[in-house]
Scaffold this motif. Structure first.
Motif, short mmCIF file in Angstrom:
data_model
loop_
_atom_site.label_atom_id
_atom_site.label_comp_id
_atom_site.label_asym_id
_atom_site.label_seq_id
_atom_site.Cartn_x
_atom_site.Cartn_y
_atom_site.Cartn_z
N PHE A 4 0.84 -1.19 0.00
CA PHE A 4 0.00 0.00 0.00
C PHE A 4 0.88 1.25 0.00
N TYR A 5 0.38 2.30 -0.67
CA TYR A 5 1.15 3.54 -0.78
C TYR A 5 0.22 4.74 -0.60
N LEU A 6 0.74 5.78 0.04
CA LEU A 6 0.02 7.05 0.13
C LEU A 6 0.90 8.12 -0.51
N ILE A 7 0.49 8.59 -1.69
CA ILE A 7 1.33 9.49 -2.47
C ILE A 7 0.72 10.90 -2.51
N PRO A 8 1.45 11.91 -2.06
CA PRO A 8 0.95 13.28 -2.17
C PRO A 8 0.97 13.73 -3.63
N VAL A 9 -0.12 14.31 -4.08
CA VAL A 9 -0.17 14.82 -5.46
C VAL A 9 0.87 15.92 -5.65
N SER A 10 1.17 16.65 -4.59
CA SER A 10 2.17 17.72 -4.69
C SER A 10 3.55 17.18 -5.05
N TYR A 11 3.77 15.89 -4.84
CA TYR A 11 5.06 15.27 -5.15
C TYR A 11 5.16 14.88 -6.62
N LEU A 12 4.03 14.64 -7.26
CA LEU A 12 4.03 14.10 -8.62
C LEU A 12 4.27 15.17 -9.67
N GLU A 13 5.02 14.80 -10.69
CA GLU A 13 5.21 15.66 -11.85
C GLU A 13 4.19 15.33 -12.94
N ASN A 14 3.90 14.04 -13.09
CA ASN A 14 2.92 13.60 -14.08
C ASN A 14 2.24 12.34 -13.57
N THR A 15 1.57 11.63 -14.44
CA THR A 15 0.75 10.50 -14.00
C THR A 15 1.54 9.20 -13.84
N TYR A 16 2.85 9.25 -14.09
CA TYR A 16 3.69 8.06 -13.93
C TYR A 16 4.71 8.27 -12.83
N ILE A 17 5.18 7.16 -12.26
CA ILE A 17 6.17 7.22 -11.20
C ILE A 17 7.09 6.01 -11.34
N SER A 18 8.35 6.16 -10.94
CA SER A 18 9.28 5.04 -11.03
C SER A 18 9.15 4.16 -9.79
N ARG A 19 9.66 2.94 -9.87
CA ARG A 19 9.59 2.03 -8.73
C ARG A 19 10.31 2.59 -7.49
N PRO A 20 11.54 3.12 -7.62
CA PRO A 20 12.19 3.69 -6.43
C PRO A 20 11.41 4.85 -5.83
N GLU A 21 10.81 5.69 -6.68
CA GLU A 21 10.01 6.81 -6.18
C GLU A 21 8.77 6.31 -5.45
N LEU A 22 8.16 5.26 -5.99
CA LEU A 22 6.96 4.69 -5.37
C LEU A 22 7.27 4.10 -4.00
N ASP A 23 8.39 3.40 -3.90
CA ASP A 23 8.75 2.71 -2.65
C ASP A 23 8.84 3.66 -1.46
N VAL A 24 9.18 4.93 -1.73
CA VAL A 24 9.31 5.92 -0.66
C VAL A 24 7.99 6.10 0.09
N TRP A 25 6.87 5.91 -0.61
CA TRP A 25 5.56 6.22 -0.04
C TRP A 25 4.80 4.99 0.47
N GLU A 26 5.50 3.88 0.63
CA GLU A 26 4.83 2.69 1.15
C GLU A 26 4.41 2.91 2.61
N VAL A 27 3.21 2.45 2.95
CA VAL A 27 2.70 2.55 4.32
C VAL A 27 2.23 1.18 4.79
N LYS A 28 2.39 0.95 6.09
CA LYS A 28 2.00 -0.35 6.65
C LYS A 28 1.07 -0.21 7.85
N SER A 29 0.76 1.02 8.23
CA SER A 29 -0.11 1.23 9.38
C SER A 29 -0.81 2.57 9.27
N SER A 30 -1.84 2.75 10.10
CA SER A 30 -2.57 4.02 10.11
C SER A 30 -1.67 5.15 10.60
#
Length: 309
Positions: free
Chosen positions: A201-227
């Motif tokens: 699961f990931y929670l990604i801030p839209v303010s972080y995104l440049e466009n509608t795609y993201i790389s795997r390393p960039e995605l991994d930063v936003w992984e969440v495991k708890s509330s």
């Protein structure tokens, strides 16, 4: 029966592979591509042929008769219908996990479903849910999304209509608009949602995104495991909140936040909701209700009586 058959291991992969290639496959080719044992593949192909999802054809080539498997008109319809079924099923699972594990009542105010008419007026990302009037987080919006990887790219948001050209015709873009960046809009997404051993699961801030795609390393930063991890991202990425500093005491982690719009001071201890402790002041700092916070080089006076007002 159709869904039961298409949900069998390798069935979707086989049908999709044959259809997308636009050519015929021998039994041996499928066995090598799918990496499935001969007995299981034979049974699965027989079921797919009997159900009319694939065609089995015999072609004489020289002195030999070869058997091929090809797609037909039904193949495309089945793929389309089953894709919708899978998408709906995955979103239902995501929605259940979202509110049972991550956006819990213990940490968050009531979460409301945004009416479709107000989603685009909030952000062109069109968030589906809103947390309103949280005294610490303010208004926060988020969208649920199942993500997948294709050609090395991970699509986070489907391209959306942003502008109209000089003739008034709307067009699609993959660029994130600045208005969406300035708001507390997030995408809560997941992959492998049906596999309990590999789901993420990931929670990604839209303010972080440049466009509608993201790389795997960039995605991994936003992984969440708890509330609590979800709450931390919402706090640390909130445009109205400034993290003044943190400190560790035996058995506890303490963070201090300034809410800039109201100049209110909050303290957050471990996995608890932040607590308002006062309002920042610059005058009359000798008053008995005025306290000094000295944290990581930040010296701030605040009025503790503000909490009682």
């Amino acid at each position: 029966m159709l869904y039961k058959l298409m949900s069998k291991k390798y069935a979707w992969h086989i049908v999709q592979k044959i259809h997308e290639s636009g050519r015929r496959f021998t039994f041996t080719e499928l066995k090598d591509i799918i990496n499935i044992n001969q007995s299981n593949l034979s049974k699965l192909l027989s079921e797919l042929v009997n159900f009319g999802i694939l065609n089995r054809i015999e072609l004489k080539e020289g002195t030999q008769t070869k058997i091929y498997y090809v797609s037909n008109l039904m193949t495309e319809k089945v793929l389309s219908v089953y894709s919708k079924f899978v998408e709906t099923e995955e979103l239902c699972i995501l929605q259940k996990e979202t509110f049972e594990i991550f956006f819990t009542k213990e940490l968050f105010n009531e979460i409301l479903l945004l009416p479709e008419s107000s989603r685009q007026s909030t952000s062109l990302i069109e968030p589906e849910y809103a947390i309103y009037h949280d005294e610490f987080l303010g208004n926060t919006y988020f969208k649920l999304q199942i993500i997948g990887e294709c050609d090395g790219k991970i699509e986070i948001v489907e391209p959306y209509v942003l502008y109209c050209d000089e003739n008034g015709i709307p067009y699609v873009t993959q660029e994130i608009d600045e208005d969406s960046r300035k708001k507390n809009v997030y995408i809560f997404c997941a992959e492998n949602i049906k596999d309990e051993n590999h789901r993420r699961f990931y929670l990604i801030p839209v303010s972080y995104l440049e466009n509608t795609y993201i790389s795997r390393p960039e995605l991994d930063v936003w992984e969440v495991k708890s509330s609590w991890e979800v709450y931390s991202i919402l706090a640390n990425r909130n445009y109205d909140l400034e993290l003044l500093g943190s400190m560790e005491i035996p058995g506890k982690s303490i963070e201090y936040y300034l809410k800039e719009s109201s100049e209110e001071l909050y303290v957050r201890v471990d996995n608890e909701k932040p607590e308002l402790i006062g309002k920042v002041v610059s005058e009359d700092i000798t008053n008995e209700n005025i306290h000094l916070l000295n944290i990581e080089g930040n010296k701030i006076h605040y009025d503790s009586s503000y909490v009682k007002k």
